[in-house]
Motif scaffolding. Structure first.
Motif, mmCIF file in Angstrom:
data_model
loop_
_atom_site.group_PDB
_atom_site.id
_atom_site.type_symbol
_atom_site.label_atom_id
_atom_site.label_comp_id
_atom_site.label_asym_id
_atom_site.label_seq_id
_atom_site.Cartn_x
_atom_site.Cartn_y
_atom_site.Cartn_z
ATOM 1 N N ARG A 149 48.601 6.486 -28.586
ATOM 2 C CA ARG A 149 48.204 5.288 -27.854
ATOM 3 C C ARG A 149 48.801 5.272 -26.447
ATOM 4 O O ARG A 149 48.133 4.928 -25.471
ATOM 5 C CB ARG A 149 48.638 4.027 -28.621
ATOM 6 C CG ARG A 149 48.099 2.736 -28.024
ATOM 7 C CD ARG A 149 48.424 1.549 -28.908
ATOM 8 N NE ARG A 149 49.842 1.227 -28.875
ATOM 9 C CZ ARG A 149 50.402 0.273 -29.620
ATOM 10 N NH1 ARG A 149 49.661 -0.403 -30.479
ATOM 11 N NH2 ARG A 149 51.687 0.019 -29.522
ATOM 12 N N ARG A 167 46.907 5.416 -22.627
ATOM 13 C CA ARG A 167 47.157 4.374 -21.628
ATOM 14 C C ARG A 167 47.983 4.910 -20.457
ATOM 15 O O ARG A 167 48.656 4.146 -19.767
ATOM 16 C CB ARG A 167 47.919 3.215 -22.259
ATOM 17 C CG ARG A 167 47.160 2.435 -23.329
ATOM 18 C CD ARG A 167 48.089 1.393 -23.932
ATOM 19 N NE ARG A 167 47.415 0.519 -24.866
ATOM 20 C CZ ARG A 167 48.033 -0.433 -25.555
ATOM 21 N NH1 ARG A 167 49.341 -0.595 -25.402
ATOM 22 N NH2 ARG A 167 47.369 -1.203 -26.391
ATOM 23 N N GLU A 177 57.067 -0.808 -30.409
ATOM 24 C CA GLU A 177 55.741 -0.669 -29.810
ATOM 25 C C GLU A 177 55.673 -1.057 -28.344
ATOM 26 O O GLU A 177 54.644 -0.847 -27.705
ATOM 27 C CB GLU A 177 54.728 -1.481 -30.624
ATOM 28 C CG GLU A 177 54.628 -1.001 -32.067
ATOM 29 C CD GLU A 177 53.411 -1.541 -32.783
ATOM 30 O OE1 GLU A 177 52.494 -2.040 -32.112
ATOM 31 O OE2 GLU A 177 53.367 -1.453 -34.025
ATOM 32 N N ARG A 216 51.167 -8.749 -30.700
ATOM 33 C CA ARG A 216 49.868 -8.951 -30.041
ATOM 34 C C ARG A 216 49.908 -8.418 -28.613
ATOM 35 O O ARG A 216 48.966 -7.782 -28.139
ATOM 36 C CB ARG A 216 49.513 -10.443 -30.037
ATOM 37 C CG ARG A 216 48.090 -10.723 -29.567
ATOM 38 C CD ARG A 216 47.777 -12.197 -29.721
ATOM 39 N NE ARG A 216 48.177 -12.939 -28.530
ATOM 40 C CZ ARG A 216 48.157 -14.261 -28.432
ATOM 41 N NH1 ARG A 216 47.818 -14.994 -29.487
ATOM 42 N NH2 ARG A 216 48.516 -14.855 -27.325
ATOM 43 N N TYR A 217 51.024 -8.661 -27.941
ATOM 44 C CA TYR A 217 51.167 -8.133 -26.587
ATOM 45 C C TYR A 217 51.148 -6.609 -26.587
ATOM 46 O O TYR A 217 50.457 -5.973 -25.785
ATOM 47 C CB TYR A 217 52.465 -8.633 -25.957
ATOM 48 C CG TYR A 217 52.781 -7.930 -24.657
ATOM 49 C CD1 TYR A 217 52.125 -8.279 -23.486
ATOM 50 C CD2 TYR A 217 53.704 -6.880 -24.609
ATOM 51 C CE1 TYR A 217 52.380 -7.606 -22.300
ATOM 52 C CE2 TYR A 217 53.967 -6.214 -23.431
ATOM 53 C CZ TYR A 217 53.301 -6.578 -22.273
ATOM 54 O OH TYR A 217 53.534 -5.904 -21.107
ATOM 55 N N LYS A 245 49.799 -4.582 -28.574
ATOM 56 C CA LYS A 245 48.481 -4.044 -28.921
ATOM 57 C C LYS A 245 47.474 -4.217 -27.785
ATOM 58 O O LYS A 245 46.583 -3.381 -27.612
ATOM 59 C CB LYS A 245 47.971 -4.731 -30.189
ATOM 60 C CG LYS A 245 46.672 -4.166 -30.722
ATOM 61 C CD LYS A 245 46.281 -4.840 -32.029
ATOM 62 C CE LYS A 245 44.971 -4.271 -32.577
ATOM 63 N NZ LYS A 245 44.587 -4.924 -33.860
ATOM 64 N N THR A 246 47.608 -5.279 -27.011
ATOM 65 C CA THR A 246 46.548 -5.630 -26.038
ATOM 66 C C THR A 246 46.994 -5.559 -24.583
ATOM 67 O O THR A 246 46.198 -5.873 -23.704
ATOM 68 C CB THR A 246 46.041 -7.056 -26.321
ATOM 69 O OG1 THR A 246 47.114 -7.996 -26.134
ATOM 70 C CG2 THR A 246 45.517 -7.173 -27.742
ATOM 71 N N TRP A 247 48.229 -5.127 -24.306
ATOM 72 C CA TRP A 247 48.728 -5.245 -22.946
ATOM 73 C C TRP A 247 47.928 -4.409 -21.957
ATOM 74 O O TRP A 247 47.345 -3.372 -22.282
ATOM 75 C CB TRP A 247 50.209 -4.878 -22.872
ATOM 76 C CG TRP A 247 50.493 -3.392 -22.858
ATOM 77 C CD1 TRP A 247 50.785 -2.606 -23.903
ATOM 78 C CD2 TRP A 247 50.498 -2.533 -21.708
ATOM 79 N NE1 TRP A 247 50.966 -1.312 -23.511
ATOM 80 C CE2 TRP A 247 50.797 -1.234 -22.152
ATOM 81 C CE3 TRP A 247 50.278 -2.728 -20.346
ATOM 82 C CZ2 TRP A 247 50.891 -0.146 -21.308
ATOM 83 C CZ3 TRP A 247 50.358 -1.642 -19.478
ATOM 84 C CH2 TRP A 247 50.668 -0.366 -19.964
ATOM 85 N N SER A 248 47.916 -4.867 -20.740
ATOM 86 C CA SER A 248 47.305 -4.179 -19.603
ATOM 87 C C SER A 248 47.970 -4.731 -18.348
ATOM 88 O O SER A 248 48.634 -5.780 -18.407
ATOM 89 C CB SER A 248 45.795 -4.435 -19.564
ATOM 90 O OG SER A 248 45.532 -5.789 -19.241
ATOM 91 N N LEU A 253 46.997 -8.355 -17.961
ATOM 92 C CA LEU A 253 47.692 -9.294 -18.843
ATOM 93 C C LEU A 253 49.113 -9.533 -18.322
ATOM 94 O O LEU A 253 49.596 -10.672 -18.333
ATOM 95 C CB LEU A 253 47.733 -8.747 -20.267
ATOM 96 C CG LEU A 253 48.490 -9.605 -21.296
ATOM 97 C CD1 LEU A 253 47.887 -11.004 -21.387
ATOM 98 C CD2 LEU A 253 48.479 -8.929 -22.671
#
Length: 384
Positions: free
Chosen positions: A167, A171, A328, A356-357, A359-362, A365
């Motif tokens: 992952r 990224r 993570e 949640r952060y 898994k979805t960070w960018s 965000l």
């Protein structure tokens, strides 16, 4: 054949003697096998039944195995030495084969390891030539691992988290962008707030004995420790046992809310803490005590946005699934928890926000969270 082990080994059901044809066994490709490891970790977090990952590194035999009968012999041997419910797949395509032994018990680990080593080695020896057998290395990795916080190295076993490495690689551009944002943002913050930093340092020095900065070992990403910086807000030589006990209760879900001025519901934090100085209470309420953490960000130990860095004695009380918050994502100065109620949020809900952060960070965000942070600081949302 070389045999290596990682962690302690739990009990395994008796291995079957019957032969299971290779064509009846589903050998997963690398991506699918990594996803299965991730899924099995989450299943173990809920069931509390550990699993064991066995890796068979074919070394110099890999090119031969890639083209013909040697590979067929190795997979056939694994089919004999494993259960039908175990998962077989490529940990690294055409180089390392993996087998997950799932839902293990906890009895007599040493005899289990000996049984597995003997069974697998004897089966491989009977299927392979002496040269092929000598080129194979086997390692065992147990999940969950036993974390040792007395060592500075990473306590988590990276072999058990190939999906996270995959992952991060996907990224890569976002990771570079995040690091640039961290360095530039922290340098600018230290420059802009330099008068405030000097004023706070002077106030601390004039009102209580002790150093200006509070230094503490915290747990960063992958469980690695680093020296965490804050402005000192407590008297020196204080007893941390009160905080340790409250944190333990908080993680277990048994902590009581403490009253806070202007908040009828209270917060999950010690609000009447005699260890805190008068200046320290103001620094905490305004979050000015957090400013030195920009130095941690520049060092690469933290990020501007991420989960709050945990204390070692806090992590010792974690449930297995709680560990994911320090595995993570890199810890941060601010994050979803800080802008979503902070100390008003229960511990399990904080962990869910952190996951949640992760898994979805960018970068986008992160920017949104950074823009929301000043509002949370000004209104003291859950701060104390």
């Amino acid at each position: 054949m070389n045999v290596r082990r990682s962690g302690s080994i739990a009990s395994l059901d008796a291995l079957p003697a019957e032969i299971v044809p290779v064509e009846d066994r589903n050998v997963l490709n690398e991506g699918a096998f990594h996803r299965m490891i991730s899924l099995e970790r989450k299943r173990t977090e809920r069931s509390r039944k550990p699993f064991l990952l066995m890796l068979l590194d074919m070394g110099d035999a890999a090119p031969v195995a890639n083209h013909g009968k040697a590979l067929e012999k190795i997979l056939s041997a694994l089919a004999i030495a494993t259960r039908e419910t175990d998962v077989t797949g490529w940990y690294r395509t055409h180089e390392v084969v993996g087998v997950m032994f799932t839902e293990l018990g906890v009895d007599d680990p040493n005899s289990t390891l000996t049984t597995m080593m003997t069974r697998v080695s004897e089966t491989l020896r009977s299927h392979l030539s002496a040269k092929q057998f000598s080129q194979i290395s086997i390692s065992f990795h147990l999940f969950p691992e036993e974390w040792d916080h007395d060592i500075p190295q990473r306590p988590s076993n990276p072999t058990l988290y190939p999906d996270l490495a995959r992952r991060d690689h996907s990224r890569k551009f976002f990771c570079v962008t995040k690091r640039i944002m961290d360095v530039v943002g922290s340098a600018l913050a230290l420059l802009v707030f330099s008068p405030v930093l000097l004023a706070v340092a002077g106030a601390i020095k004039l009102t209580s004995k002790g150093p200006v900065f509070f230094r503490q070992k915290r747990v960063g990403r992958h469980g690695e420790q680093f020296v965490f910086l804050k402005f000192r807000s407590m008297y020196v030589n204080n007893d941390p046992s009160v905080h340790k006990e409250y944190v333990k209760q908080l993680i277990a879900g048994n902590a009581q809310r403490h009253p806070q001025e202007g908040d009828a519901n209270g917060v999950y934090k010690l609000t009447q803490d005699p260890r805190i100085t008068r200046v320290g209470a103001f620094l905490r309420r305004t979050s000015l005590d957090e400013l030195p953490q920009f130095i941690n960000v520049i060092r690469g130990e933290m990020s501007l946005v991420g989960p709050r860095p945990a204390i070692a004695y806090e992590v010792e009380s974690y449930d297995v699934w709680h560990r994911r918050r320090v595995l993570e994502a890199k810890p941060g100065i601010t994050g979803l928890w800080q802008v979503n109620g902070r100390s008003r949020v229960k511990f399990d809900d904080m962990v869910r926000l952190d996951l949640r952060y992760a898994k979805t960070w960018s970068p986008w965000l992160d920017l949104k969270i950074l823009l929301r942070t000043p509002v949370a600081v000004v209104f003291g949302d859950g701060a104390h």
